[in-house]
Design a protein around this motif. Structure first.
Motif, PDB file in Angstrom:
ATOM      1  N   LEU A  69     -10.594   7.486  14.021  1.00 47.70           N
ATOM      2  CA  LEU A  69      -9.672   8.235  13.166  1.00 47.70           C
ATOM      3  C   LEU A  69      -8.311   8.291  13.842  1.00 47.70           C
ATOM      4  O   LEU A  69      -8.206   8.627  15.024  1.00 47.70           O
ATOM      5  N   LYS A 103      -9.657   4.753   9.913  1.00 47.60           N
ATOM      6  CA  LYS A 103      -9.415   5.859   8.986  1.00 47.60           C
ATOM      7  C   LYS A 103      -8.134   6.575   9.392  1.00 47.60           C
ATOM      8  O   LYS A 103      -7.853   6.762  10.580  1.00 47.60           O
ATOM      9  N   ASP A 151      -6.692   8.363   4.168  1.00 52.16           N
ATOM     10  CA  ASP A 151      -8.054   8.759   3.813  1.00 52.16           C
ATOM     11  C   ASP A 151      -8.180  10.277   3.757  1.00 52.16           C
ATOM     12  O   ASP A 151      -8.986  10.814   2.997  1.00 52.16           O
ATOM     13  N   ILE A 152      -7.381  10.952   4.590  1.00 48.67           N
ATOM     14  CA  ILE A 152      -7.381  12.415   4.639  1.00 48.67           C
ATOM     15  C   ILE A 152      -5.938  12.888   4.559  1.00 48.67           C
ATOM     16  O   ILE A 152      -5.083  12.411   5.308  1.00 48.67           O
ATOM     17  N   ASN A 203     -11.207   9.432  -3.773  1.00 49.39           N
ATOM     18  CA  ASN A 203     -11.952   9.229  -2.530  1.00 49.39           C
ATOM     19  C   ASN A 203     -11.283   9.895  -1.329  1.00 49.39           C
ATOM     20  O   ASN A 203     -11.850   9.934  -0.248  1.00 49.39           O
ATOM     21  N   GLN A 204     -10.077  10.380  -1.537  1.00 48.43           N
ATOM     22  CA  GLN A 204      -9.333  10.998  -0.446  1.00 48.43           C
ATOM     23  C   GLN A 204      -9.829  12.420  -0.189  1.00 48.43           C
ATOM     24  O   GLN A 204     -10.060  13.195  -1.123  1.00 48.43           O
ATOM     25  N   LEU A 205      -9.983  12.766   1.084  1.00 47.11           N
ATOM     26  CA  LEU A 205     -10.308  14.141   1.458  1.00 47.11           C
ATOM     27  C   LEU A 205      -9.008  14.927   1.528  1.00 47.11           C
ATOM     28  O   LEU A 205      -8.121  14.596   2.323  1.00 47.11           O
ATOM     29  N   ARG A 226     -14.337  19.459   8.988  1.00 48.38           N
ATOM     30  CA  ARG A 226     -14.288  18.484   7.904  1.00 48.38           C
ATOM     31  C   ARG A 226     -13.973  17.079   8.426  1.00 48.38           C
ATOM     32  O   ARG A 226     -14.532  16.088   7.938  1.00 48.38           O
ATOM     33  N   ILE A 227     -13.072  16.963   9.387  1.00 47.23           N
ATOM     34  CA  ILE A 227     -12.730  15.617   9.864  1.00 47.23           C
ATOM     35  C   ILE A 227     -13.825  15.058  10.762  1.00 47.23           C
ATOM     36  O   ILE A 227     -14.027  13.847  10.798  1.00 47.23           O
ATOM     37  N   GLU A 256     -16.992  15.540  10.225  1.00 46.72           N
ATOM     38  CA  GLU A 256     -17.918  15.006   9.227  1.00 46.72           C
ATOM     39  C   GLU A 256     -17.452  13.656   8.721  1.00 46.72           C
ATOM     40  O   GLU A 256     -18.251  12.725   8.539  1.00 46.72           O
ATOM     41  N   GLU A 257     -16.160  13.524   8.495  1.00 42.44           N
ATOM     42  CA  GLU A 257     -15.585  12.276   7.978  1.00 42.44           C
ATOM     43  C   GLU A 257     -15.754  11.133   8.979  1.00 42.44           C
ATOM     44  O   GLU A 257     -16.003   9.986   8.603  1.00 42.44           O
ATOM     45  N   LEU A 272     -19.273   9.627   8.819  1.00 41.39           N
ATOM     46  CA  LEU A 272     -19.730   9.028   7.553  1.00 41.39           C
ATOM     47  C   LEU A 272     -19.956   7.517   7.704  1.00 41.39           C
ATOM     48  O   LEU A 272     -19.179   6.840   8.373  1.00 41.39           O
TER      49      LEU A 272
END
Length: 327
Positions: free
Chosen positions: A77, A98, A115-116, A134-136, A320-321, A323-324, A327
């Protein structure tokens, strides 16, 4: 091992808000998953602030070198918090890993690219962020990333609030703090002035020449929390510090230094917060009357502005990130 590369800038002329926001997020991620490797990619001016913090960092002032760093470290990320890139830069990064964009006003980049997308400001959900679904999206003050000392909400009821605190953040390129001080120094109230790490020596000398019995200078503090908490009124720019003021239930008086602060100031002004205007048109002459009015009224802790932030945003975003990433 998963890894995150954080690219940000700071220093004189830029300020330090982007950096401290990223540092808080990095600390929150480490609380959730200590095995994630976090590397900062920073400009030279920030080097001294990361020494002895515990995070690895690379000094690079050139965004064109970032792709090579992503390749070298096998990044899962890439977090970007700066105004110095462009859409082509974002697309290049996203092709490799990402991408999370930390944004403030949805006015610089094509924010459908990352992506986020993150924006913890009170106006975030009104800015019309769009994506393909699809974007967080992490938007609004419940996601606000605050410094670590603000993560646990609540003020110390045993501390008496009195006097006025003046701060413009890490720098004061326009001499605003000194003008505010000169406007208030004869009021008789106790006044504290924050001397930020980016203040120039000749400017600091002007403050020192202005000191009287009711004025105290606070030099380059590691934290503003105790100073904010103990002050009844805090005069500050409409950046990240305003949220710190609200979290400690002190009375804010705000002004804007840049376009990215205008929306925050507008939202808070509509909620009753006293607003002095935007540089170079800050109306310093309003201050004396505002101060007298606010001192007479005192702090109304039931005001809804104090419910805007709870300090939990950094951990919420970090969760949250993480978790991302997996994935």
């Amino acid at each position: 091992m998963k890894s995150i590369l954080i690219r940000t800038f700071g220093g004189k002329g830029i300020g330090y808000g982007h950096f401290y926001r990223c540092l808080s997020l990095a600390k929150a991620v480490k609380l959730i998953d200590k095995d994630i490797d976090i590397i900062f990619l920073i400009n030279q001016d920030l080097k001294g602030l990361l020494d002895n913090i515990g995070f690895n960092f690379i000094v690079s002032n050139n965004l064109k070198e970032d792709s090579e760093k992503i390749n070298r470290f096998g990044v899962n990320l890439f977090i970007f918090d700066a105004y110095l890139g462009d859409d082509r830069y974002l697309k290049t990064v996203k092709e490799k890993t990402k991408l999370m964009l930390i944004d403030d006003n949805n006015d610089i980049y094509d924010t459908s690219i990352p992506d986020i997308i993150y924006n913890g400001n009170i106006h975030a959900e009104k800015l019309g962020y769009s994506s393909d679904g699809n974007q967080l999206q992490l938007l609004g003050p419940k996601f606000l990333i605050m410094k670590e000392e603000y993560w646990n909400r609540g003020t110390n009821r045993n501390i008496s609030k009195n006097g006025i605190l003046i701060t413009t953040g890490g720098t004061d390129e326009y001499g605003i703090s000194l003008r505010i001080l000169k406007q208030l120094k004869n009021l008789g109230s106790k006044i504290k002035v924050i001397i930020g790490p980016g203040y120039k020596d000749d400017y600091i000398k002007k403050f020192e020449d202005s000191v009287t019995d009711n004025i105290k200078l606070i030099y380059k503090p590691n934290s503003l929390k105790d100073h904010i908490l103990s002050s009844k009124i805090v005069i500050t720019a409409g950046g990240s510090t305003i949220y710190e003021v609200l979290s400690q239930k002190s009375i804010p008086i705000i002004f804007s230094l840049a376009d990215n602060q205008d929306l925050i100031c507008n939202e808070l002004s509509n909620m009753g917060v006293k607003y002095l205007g935007k540089y170079p048109d800050i109306n310093y002459l309003l201050l004396e009357g505002i101060i007298k009015e606010l001192l007479d009224k005192g702090v109304n802790e039931n005001n809804k502005i104090y419910d805007l932030v709870d300090g939990k945003g950094a951990k919420l975003v970090a969760g949250r990130i993480v978790e991302e990433i997996y994935l």
